[in-house]
Design an enzyme around this catalytic site. Structure first.
Site, short mmCIF file in Angstrom:
data_model
loop_
_atom_site.label_atom_id
_atom_site.label_comp_id
_atom_site.label_asym_id
_atom_site.label_seq_id
_atom_site.Cartn_x
_atom_site.Cartn_y
_atom_site.Cartn_z
N ASN A 6 0.86 -1.18 0.00
CA ASN A 6 0.00 0.00 0.00
C ASN A 6 0.90 1.24 0.00
O ASN A 6 1.68 1.44 0.94
CB ASN A 6 -0.91 -0.02 1.24
N ASP A 8 -0.12 4.51 -0.20
CA ASP A 8 -0.82 5.76 0.15
C ASP A 8 0.10 6.78 0.83
O ASP A 8 0.01 7.99 0.59
CB ASP A 8 -1.97 5.49 1.13
N HIS A 9 0.98 6.28 1.73
CA HIS A 9 1.82 7.21 2.49
C HIS A 9 2.79 7.99 1.60
O HIS A 9 3.22 9.09 1.97
CB HIS A 9 2.62 6.48 3.57
N ARG A 17 3.22 18.90 1.08
CA ARG A 17 3.74 20.12 0.48
C ARG A 17 3.01 20.47 -0.81
O ARG A 17 3.41 21.40 -1.51
CB ARG A 17 5.22 19.95 0.15
N HIS A 42 -5.67 3.64 -1.73
CA HIS A 42 -7.02 3.95 -1.25
C HIS A 42 -7.43 5.29 -1.84
O HIS A 42 -6.84 6.33 -1.50
CB HIS A 42 -7.01 4.00 0.29
N ARG A 44 -9.75 7.93 -1.47
CA ARG A 44 -10.72 8.38 -0.48
C ARG A 44 -11.63 9.46 -1.06
O ARG A 44 -11.26 10.17 -2.00
CB ARG A 44 -10.00 8.96 0.75
N ARG A 48 -7.48 12.89 0.04
CA ARG A 48 -6.44 13.52 0.86
C ARG A 48 -5.02 13.06 0.49
O ARG A 48 -4.07 13.75 0.77
CB ARG A 48 -6.71 13.28 2.34
N HIS A 49 -4.91 11.88 -0.12
CA HIS A 49 -3.56 11.48 -0.56
C HIS A 49 -3.58 11.04 -2.03
O HIS A 49 -3.08 11.76 -2.87
CB HIS A 49 -2.91 10.44 0.37
N GLU A 69 -8.64 0.44 -2.99
CA GLU A 69 -9.59 0.42 -1.88
C GLU A 69 -10.51 1.61 -2.03
O GLU A 69 -10.05 2.72 -2.32
CB GLU A 69 -8.85 0.56 -0.54
N THR A 99 -7.19 6.42 9.58
CA THR A 99 -7.10 5.30 8.66
C THR A 99 -8.40 4.52 8.78
O THR A 99 -9.25 4.86 9.62
CB THR A 99 -5.86 4.42 8.97
N THR A 100 -8.57 3.51 7.94
CA THR A 100 -9.81 2.74 7.95
C THR A 100 -10.07 2.16 9.35
O THR A 100 -9.20 1.52 9.93
CB THR A 100 -9.72 1.59 6.92
N GLU A 150 -10.87 -9.47 2.43
CA GLU A 150 -9.62 -9.13 3.11
C GLU A 150 -9.96 -9.06 4.59
O GLU A 150 -10.77 -8.22 5.01
CB GLU A 150 -9.07 -7.79 2.62
N HIS A 189 -3.88 -4.82 7.57
CA HIS A 189 -4.08 -3.69 8.48
C HIS A 189 -3.24 -3.88 9.72
O HIS A 189 -3.43 -4.84 10.45
CB HIS A 189 -5.54 -3.45 8.87
N GLY A 190 -2.31 -2.95 9.90
CA GLY A 190 -1.50 -2.94 11.12
C GLY A 190 -0.41 -3.99 11.15
O GLY A 190 0.23 -4.18 12.19
N GLY A 211 1.11 -1.49 4.34
CA GLY A 211 1.49 -0.14 3.94
C GLY A 211 2.37 0.56 4.94
O GLY A 211 3.57 0.73 4.75
N HIS A 212 1.77 0.95 6.07
CA HIS A 212 2.45 1.84 7.01
C HIS A 212 3.83 1.34 7.42
O HIS A 212 4.81 2.10 7.39
CB HIS A 212 1.57 2.04 8.26
#
Ligand code: PXP
Length: 237
Positions: A6, A8-9, A17, A42, A44, A48-49, A69, A99-100, A150, A189-190, A211-212
């Site tokens: 993922n 997204d980050h 920026r 994702h 959204r 936002r990203h 997603e 996050t979700t 998932e 997730h996580g 992802g994260h």
């Protein structure tokens, strides 16, 4: 076990920026070169990203599997039907969440989810639904026509040491039930470098979306080289 990364980050850093870099497309290609079997983003409602521009470009360049997603809204199903990713994962979405939060409640939203699944399948898109490890949600996901689920591993990831075995057991029971109903079983997730192994050892789970933890590690393992490159540029010529 397949890995979907993922990214997204990467877009979140760009949007901090409103700049051009880092480019999510470059991150996707680097993840694929490193062996990832899929790229997840994702889209959204608040953009936002990840933006539509990103999913359009990713659709053109991702050679493995592009998984988007999204919420089960008519706006999103229209975008997915146009872009046609390999897979859509339906997720719940709250405007101000970080996050979700939790899986999609397919039992309570059966009609809306079934409508979204139907539209996406008609567009030739595989549909997965992000659900909590709950047998009723597994059955409802199959009932609305999803091809995959998932399983939300957030509860397992966040659990205390004492609670973790029960959380892992719930993930495993949901995975076994889903596979027995003919659903493809994904999870995520996580998940981190520390907690992923027991999930990998669950035989029915064929793919993880992470992802994260990967992007967080990339920031640290890449920092030394990035600083060295800037220090070199600052040397007198
Ligand atoms: N799966 C779903 C449905 C998600 O919403 C997310 C977070 O965007 C992930 C997996 C990846 O979670 P994490 O970033 O904690 O690895």
């Amino acid at each position: 076990m397949r890995l979907g990364v993922n990214i997204d980050h990467i877009a979140t850093i760009r949007e901090a920026r409103k700049a051009r870099e880092p480019e999510p497309v470059a991150a996707a290609l680097m993840a694929e070169l490193a062996g990832a079997q899929g790229i997840t983003v994702h889209l959204r409602g608040d953009r936002r990203h990840i933006k539509e521009r990103d999913v359009e470009l990713l659709r053109q360049v991702v050679a493995t599997k592009l998984n988007i997603e999204m919420a089960a809204t008519s706006e999103m199903t229209a975008i997915a039907s146009r872009i046609r990713p390999d897979q859509v994962t339906l997720v719940p979405e709250q405007p101000h969440e970080l996050t979700t939060q939790g899986g999609l409640d397919v039992v309570a939203n059966r009609k809306a989810v079934a409508g979204a699944v139907k539209k996406l399948r008609a567009a030739g898109v595989l549909v997965s639904i992000f659900i909590d490890p709950d047998l009723a949600q597994v059955a409802a996901s199959r009932g609305v026509g999803a091809g995959a689920i998932e399983i939300n591993t957030g509860g397992y990831s966040d659990a205390s040491a004492a609670d973790r075995p029960a959380r892992l057991d719930a993930v495993r029971r949901a995975a076994a039930e889903a596979a027995s109903q003919g659903l493809e079983v994904l999870a995520g997730h996580g998940l981190t470098y520390v907690n992923v192994r027991p999930i990998v050892a669950t035989p029915e789970i064929v793919e993880l979306n992470i992802g994260h933890s990967i992007i967080a590690r990339a920031a640290l393992v890449g920092l030394e080289r990035a600083v060295r490159e800037m220090v070199a540029l600052l040397e007198p010529r």
